[in-house]
Design an enzyme around this catalytic site. Structure first.
Site, PDB file in Angstrom:
ATOM      1  N   ASP A  67       0.047  -7.324  -0.192  1.00  0.00           N
ATOM      2  CA  ASP A  67      -0.733  -6.351   0.574  1.00  0.00           C
ATOM      3  C   ASP A  67      -1.960  -6.984   1.207  1.00  0.00           C
ATOM      4  O   ASP A  67      -2.293  -8.147   0.936  1.00  0.00           O
ATOM      5  CB  ASP A  67      -1.145  -5.175  -0.327  1.00  0.00           C
ATOM      6  CG  ASP A  67      -1.692  -5.641  -1.680  1.00  0.00           C
ATOM      7  OD1 ASP A  67      -2.125  -6.804  -1.773  1.00  0.00           O
ATOM      8  OD2 ASP A  67      -1.688  -4.838  -2.624  1.00  0.00           O
ATOM      9  N   ASN A 136      -4.771   3.106 -12.196  1.00  0.00           N
ATOM     10  CA  ASN A 136      -4.041   4.339 -11.865  1.00  0.00           C
ATOM     11  C   ASN A 136      -2.530   4.102 -11.766  1.00  0.00           C
ATOM     12  O   ASN A 136      -1.788   4.977 -11.340  1.00  0.00           O
ATOM     13  CB  ASN A 136      -4.571   4.928 -10.549  1.00  0.00           C
ATOM     14  CG  ASN A 136      -4.291   4.040  -9.338  1.00  0.00           C
ATOM     15  OD1 ASN A 136      -3.742   2.946  -9.479  1.00  0.00           O
ATOM     16  ND2 ASN A 136      -4.655   4.497  -8.163  1.00  0.00           N
ATOM     17  N   HIS A 138      -0.971   1.841  -9.876  1.00  0.00           N
ATOM     18  CA  HIS A 138      -0.414   1.347  -8.604  1.00  0.00           C
ATOM     19  C   HIS A 138       0.113  -0.076  -8.756  1.00  0.00           C
ATOM     20  O   HIS A 138      -0.356  -0.846  -9.584  1.00  0.00           O
ATOM     21  CB  HIS A 138      -1.408   1.483  -7.447  1.00  0.00           C
ATOM     22  CG  HIS A 138      -2.549   0.509  -7.443  1.00  0.00           C
ATOM     23  ND1 HIS A 138      -3.698   0.715  -6.736  1.00  0.00           N
ATOM     24  CD2 HIS A 138      -2.722  -0.688  -8.057  1.00  0.00           C
ATOM     25  CE1 HIS A 138      -4.519  -0.307  -6.901  1.00  0.00           C
ATOM     26  NE2 HIS A 138      -3.946  -1.172  -7.703  1.00  0.00           N
ATOM     27  N   GLU A 143       0.145   3.733  -4.203  1.00  0.00           N
ATOM     28  CA  GLU A 143      -0.746   4.583  -4.987  1.00  0.00           C
ATOM     29  C   GLU A 143       0.035   5.777  -5.553  1.00  0.00           C
ATOM     30  O   GLU A 143       1.056   6.175  -4.970  1.00  0.00           O
ATOM     31  CB  GLU A 143      -1.886   5.095  -4.087  1.00  0.00           C
ATOM     32  CG  GLU A 143      -2.767   3.990  -3.490  1.00  0.00           C
ATOM     33  CD  GLU A 143      -3.785   3.434  -4.472  1.00  0.00           C
ATOM     34  OE1 GLU A 143      -3.475   3.289  -5.669  1.00  0.00           O
ATOM     35  OE2 GLU A 143      -4.913   3.133  -4.036  1.00  0.00           O
TER      36      GLU A 143
HETATM   37  P1  PGA Z   1      -7.165  -6.249 -10.811  1.00  0.00           P
HETATM   38  O1  PGA Z   1      -6.327  -5.357  -9.811  1.00  0.00           O
HETATM   39  O2  PGA Z   1      -6.308  -7.436 -11.085  1.00  0.00           O
HETATM   40  O3  PGA Z   1      -8.405  -6.625 -10.053  1.00  0.00           O
HETATM   41  O4  PGA Z   1      -7.418  -5.423 -12.023  1.00  0.00           O
HETATM   42  C1  PGA Z   1      -4.979  -5.180 -10.052  1.00  0.00           C
HETATM   43  C2  PGA Z   1      -4.406  -4.201  -9.072  1.00  0.00           C
HETATM   44  O5  PGA Z   1      -5.161  -3.326  -8.601  1.00  0.00           O
HETATM   45  O6  PGA Z   1      -3.204  -4.281  -8.788  1.00  0.00           O
END
Ligand code: PGA
Length: 240
Positions: A67, A136, A138, A143
């Site tokens: 992404d 959350n 995702h 999302e």
């Molecule tokens: P993070 O993010 O590794 O910074 O916790 C992971 C994600 O949002 O997929």
């Protein structure tokens, strides 16, 4: 899903790097699906060390990232293109022309998503897709929503994601509220998926992965349907 527990973030990162290194050594022209965020930073550090000591060769490796924020310039230090260059590509012998991240400054985001999906398909099957996970649930920027998307698409980020990512931004930087992301189908087409989970903040979402439910309210739970998923977690995330 196979779940491997490690006592520390460092051990988890080393194990993830070993899996990627084995893949590279078995197939020198592997296609790697890569992720950003704080989670894979330790793994990239190990891969850079292995490359510098001659244990792995990136010269024929191709990469596709999950992404990118939208809109954002690739030269913005908050962009995921910048992150990938800074954490991996600038330090290993990879040909940057073989590294793909959605273009965050494309004029037409929908056309860019369509184009990105074609790029992923044109590379052949992704051999290993690395994933982090949001608090959350995702994966990429898929999302929690009633309906998830199959293919690369533009999406609005949830309040939860914007709040979680705000820790990377200084006061005078604008936090993006949209992104271009691979869809669930794009991610699922990978042969193997490595899901990395560390830290206490991920304990609740980790529990959802262990339950026998799948729900689009926690997109990562759909990974239970993929035939080849390895979850690497540290003890803070998985508890007892
Ligand atoms: P993070 O993010 O590794 O910074 O916790 C992971 C994600 O949002 O997929």
């Amino acid at each position: 899903m196979k779940i491997l527990k490690f006592s520390s973030y460092e051990e988890m990162s080393a194990a993830a790097a070993d899996i990627i290194a084995k893949q590279i050594n078995v197939k020198g022209d592997s296609v790697l699906g890569l992720a950003t965020g704080s989670t894979p930073v330790g793994m990239y550090k190990k891969l850079v060390e292995m490359n510098k000591s001659g244990l792995i060769d990136f010269s024929n490796i191709k990469t596709v990232n999950l992404d990118e924020y939208y809109p954002i310039s690739p030269s913005n230090r908050q962009s995921y293109r910048y992150f990938m260059n800074d954490n991996l590509f600038d330090h290993v012998n990879i040909d940057k022309a073989n590294t793909y991240v959605p273009n965050g400054e494309a004029e037409d985001p929908d056309a860019e998503c369509e184009n990105y999906e074609k790029i992923v398909k044109s590379l052949g099957t992704v051999d290993i897709q690395v994933l982090g996970i949001g608090q959350n649930g995702h994966i990429g920027f898929n999302e929690p929503e009633e309906n998830l998307y199959l293919y690369t698409h533009k999406t609005a980020l949830t309040e939860n994601t914007i709040a979680a990512n705000s820790r990377f931004f200084t006061e005078d930087e604008v936090i993006p509220t949209s992104a271009l992301t691979m869809g669930m189908g794009t991610i699922f087409s990978a042969k193997k998926i490595l899901l990395l989970i560390n830290g206490k903040a991920k304990r609740e979402v980790f529990k959802q992965l262990l339950s026998d439910r799948i729900t689009t309210a926690c997109p990562a739970t759909l990974l239970k349907l993929h035939p080849n998923v390895i979850v690497l977690c540290d003890s803070e995330a998985c508890g007892e």
